[in-house]
Design a protein around this motif. Structure first.
Motif, PDB file in Angstrom:
ATOM      1  N   LEU A 404       0.645  -0.912  -0.060  1.00 51.72           N
ATOM      2  CA  LEU A 404       0.145  -0.204  -0.143  1.00 51.72           C
ATOM      3  C   LEU A 404       0.851   1.447  -0.023  1.00 51.72           C
ATOM      4  N   PRO A 405       1.789   1.411   0.888  1.00 55.52           N
ATOM      5  CA  PRO A 405       2.678   2.705   0.916  1.00 55.52           C
ATOM      6  C   PRO A 405       3.121   3.162  -0.453  1.00 55.52           C
ATOM      7  N   PHE A 406       3.371   2.090  -1.380  1.00 61.07           N
ATOM      8  CA  PHE A 406       4.111   2.265  -2.636  1.00 61.07           C
ATOM      9  C   PHE A 406       3.151   2.851  -3.551  1.00 61.07           C
ATOM     10  N   ALA A 407       2.076   2.924  -3.461  1.00 64.84           N
ATOM     11  CA  ALA A 407       0.835   3.548  -4.175  1.00 64.84           C
ATOM     12  C   ALA A 407       0.130   4.760  -3.414  1.00 64.84           C
ATOM     13  N   VAL A 408       0.038   4.620  -2.310  1.00 62.04           N
ATOM     14  CA  VAL A 408      -0.636   5.847  -1.557  1.00 62.04           C
ATOM     15  C   VAL A 408       0.228   7.066  -1.410  1.00 62.04           C
ATOM     16  N   ILE A 409       1.837   6.754  -1.035  1.00 60.91           N
ATOM     17  CA  ILE A 409       2.547   7.768  -1.035  1.00 60.91           C
ATOM     18  C   ILE A 409       2.557   8.799  -2.287  1.00 60.91           C
ATOM     19  N   PRO A 410       2.692   8.256  -3.536  1.00 61.13           N
ATOM     20  CA  PRO A 410       2.880   8.835  -4.705  1.00 61.13           C
ATOM     21  C   PRO A 410       1.461   9.571  -4.740  1.00 61.13           C
ATOM     22  N   LEU A 411       0.352   8.877  -4.590  1.00 66.33           N
ATOM     23  CA  LEU A 411      -1.079   9.604  -4.818  1.00 66.33           C
ATOM     24  C   LEU A 411      -1.299  10.739  -3.822  1.00 66.33           C
ATOM     25  N   VAL A 412      -0.797  10.780  -2.773  1.00 63.08           N
ATOM     26  CA  VAL A 412      -0.933  11.776  -1.877  1.00 63.08           C
ATOM     27  C   VAL A 412      -0.157  12.856  -2.299  1.00 63.08           C
ATOM     28  N   SER A 417       0.126  18.509  -5.319  1.00 63.23           N
ATOM     29  CA  SER A 417       1.109  19.388  -6.167  1.00 63.23           C
ATOM     30  C   SER A 417       0.031  20.472  -6.871  1.00 63.23           C
ATOM     31  N   ARG A 418       0.412  21.657  -6.944  1.00 60.99           N
ATOM     32  CA  ARG A 418      -0.246  22.718  -7.461  1.00 60.99           C
ATOM     33  C   ARG A 418      -0.025  22.725  -9.055  1.00 60.99           C
ATOM     34  N   ALA A 419       1.290  22.421  -9.327  1.00 60.65           N
ATOM     35  CA  ALA A 419       1.962  22.268 -10.870  1.00 60.65           C
ATOM     36  C   ALA A 419       1.162  21.263 -11.390  1.00 60.65           C
ATOM     37  N   LEU A 424      -7.607  22.393  -8.976  1.00 60.61           N
ATOM     38  CA  LEU A 424      -8.257  21.203  -8.386  1.00 60.61           C
ATOM     39  C   LEU A 424      -7.463  20.565  -7.323  1.00 60.61           C
ATOM     40  N   ARG A 425      -6.198  21.161  -7.031  1.00 60.20           N
ATOM     41  CA  ARG A 425      -5.528  20.828  -5.820  1.00 60.20           C
ATOM     42  C   ARG A 425      -6.433  20.201  -4.680  1.00 60.20           C
ATOM     43  N   ALA A 426      -6.029  19.047  -4.052  1.00 65.10           N
ATOM     44  CA  ALA A 426      -6.739  18.825  -2.967  1.00 65.10           C
ATOM     45  C   ALA A 426      -6.675  19.885  -1.737  1.00 65.10           C
TER      46      ALA A 426
END
Length: 459
Positions: A404-412, A417-419, A424-426
């Motif tokens: 899970l961390p290897f998918a969750v961390i990039p997602l978060v 990221s504003r760029a 629509l940045r969270a």
């Protein structure tokens, strides 16, 4: 600006990330299914929402696949209603993370695999791809075993043959996709309805204590201090918040042909989030029902741990006083296996195309993925007997939790990221909540590994 690499490995054109930019082949996630579902620009708000209704249920079915059954049955039969809090917590985590998936997909025009490929170096992307594939194989392993057990319970088919028969589901998937993506969604939604109705029937027969059920949704310190409870809680986490679902959701949102202007994208993000939230609410009820059934039927009667699906099936009739209960149990298990195999295939397609830009035919893709699950499953069952099937189910869910961390961390990180996300940045509160979830996942997984290496975990 994201530097894209062409199919031969040479430098490709430079293109802006986001705003619907397509891959180097000019296609989005899932090929012909990309933007294949029309979204009306007029009509009522409810009618426009209906166009987005569907992907959330493909995501939700992954949260009630056969892997959930083994962990929830073991948790309910051994610890009563205590681990209902783990079911609730993991469902809330899933809702938050899938909301980020919907927002990322709409804002960037990319699925998570494509976004990772654009953002990270080739070695990092390759590692993330390999881990995603491992998660999909673990998911498929649970589905193979669960479907095979259901076939044995309903039709008496030996487990070894049932494992091999599961390879034939590729033809079901091919037929569904050839009929249009809405047919895929309709099939999965029907299977979810079957599962839900089966558990409603079993709940009526089991008559659980409502007060004890409500108490089970409250946190208990023993979930963290008791190593066996932690192991099962992480199994529930792995079975509920699934890595492949994060890739899946960011891909299938793109089946909707929503507008590219700011207002249309905001509405699409809202509707896609509402769709997944409603669907995951239903998944929470189903997952809780599995554990409640185990607690009411097995723990309350003093049977102790019943993590074996076949044992649970055999005990339901005498304990609940009805021959209908085991039939409903087996039918729900079969529906769970058949529906979740569709979503695992779609996730595999999204992951391979997104990370590697490699497009395989659905037949080849499905047979390769299923073969990687069938061979170890059949081999272990033949060597160690059918009793090993349940251990494989629980272990596959813990493997998912570790991925899970290897998918969750990039997602978060990308969602903040504003760029990449633009307007629509969270929002900060959502990012803070998602960050806390990612931290909790990492900490719990670290504790699990330490306990496992120390020999403190019982399987």
């Amino acid at each position: 600006m994201a530097r894209l690499i062409d199919e031969t490995g040479g430098a490709g054109r430079t293109a802006p990330s986001g705003d619907g930019f397509q891959s180097a082949r000019g296609e989005g996630s899932l090929g012909a299914s990309h933007r294949s579902v029309a979204v009306s620009e007029g009509g009522t708000l409810f009618r426009r929402f209906l166009a987005f209704l569907g992907p959330g249920y493909l995501v939700a079915v992954g949260y009630m696949d056969p892997g959930n059954w083994a962990t929830s049955l073991a948790g309910g039969s051994e610890f009563g209603y205590t681990l209902l809090f783990a079911v609730l917590l993991s469902s809330v985590m899933a809702i938050v993370l899938q909301a980020l998936c919907a927002r990322l997909a709409v804002a960037t025009g990319r699925d998570l695999a494509q976004a990772c490929r654009d953002s990270y170096s080739r070695p990092v992307s390759f590692v993330l791809w390999a881990l995603a594939e491992l998660a999909i194989i673990a998911t498929d392993l649970a589905e193979v075993i669960g479907t095979a057990i259901a076939l044995k319970l309903l039709f008496g088919l030996p487990l070894e043959w049932g494992v091999l028969v599961t390879a034939l589901d590729v033809f079901v998937i091919l037929w569904l996709q050839s009929r249009g993506f809405r047919r895929v969604e309709a099939f999965v939604a029907t299977m979810i309805l079957v599962i839900a109705l089966c558990f409603v029937g079993q709940m009526i027969l089991a008559q659980p204590a409502i007060g004890a059920v409500m108490e089970g949704f409250l946190p208990s310190a023993s979930i963290v201090t008791d190593q066996r409870q932690l192991y099962l809680a992480l199994g529930i986490l792995g079975a509920t918040v699934m890595p492949h679902n994060l890739y899946l959701h960011t891909g299938i949102v793109h089946t909707r042909a929503f507008g590219r202007d700011e207002a249309s994208k905001r509405e699409a993000a809202t509707f896609a989030t509402l769709d997944s939230t409603l669907a995951l609410g239903l998944a929470l009820l189903v997952n809780a029902s599995i554990l409640i059934l185990a607690a009411a039927a097995f723990h309350a009667s003093g049977h102790g741990t019943v993590g074996d699906l076949e044992e649970a099936h055999a005990l339901l009739a005498p304990l609940l006083g009805s021959t209908l209960a085991p039939i409903l149990f087996a039918v729900a298990l079969l529906a769970s296996g058949l529906s979740s195999t569709v979503t695992a295939t779609l996730a595999g397609q999204i992951v391979m195309e997104g990370f590697l830009r490699l497009r395989l035919s659905l037949v080849v893709r499905r047979l390769v993925t299923r073969g990687l699950a069938i061979v170890p499953a059949a081999g272990i069952i033949i060597l160690y007997g059918e009793s090993s099937a349940n251990d494989l189910l629980v272990f596959s869910q813990v493997v998912l939790s570790l991925q899970l961390p290897f998918a969750v961390i990039p997602l978060v990180m990308m969602s903040g990221s504003r760029a990449k996300m633009g307007s629509l940045r969270a929002p900060v509160w959502l990012l803070a909540l998602a960050g806390a979830i990612a931290t909790l996942i990492v900490v719990l997984n670290a504790k699990l590994v330490i306990d496992f290496l120390g020999g403190g975990l019982g399987a």
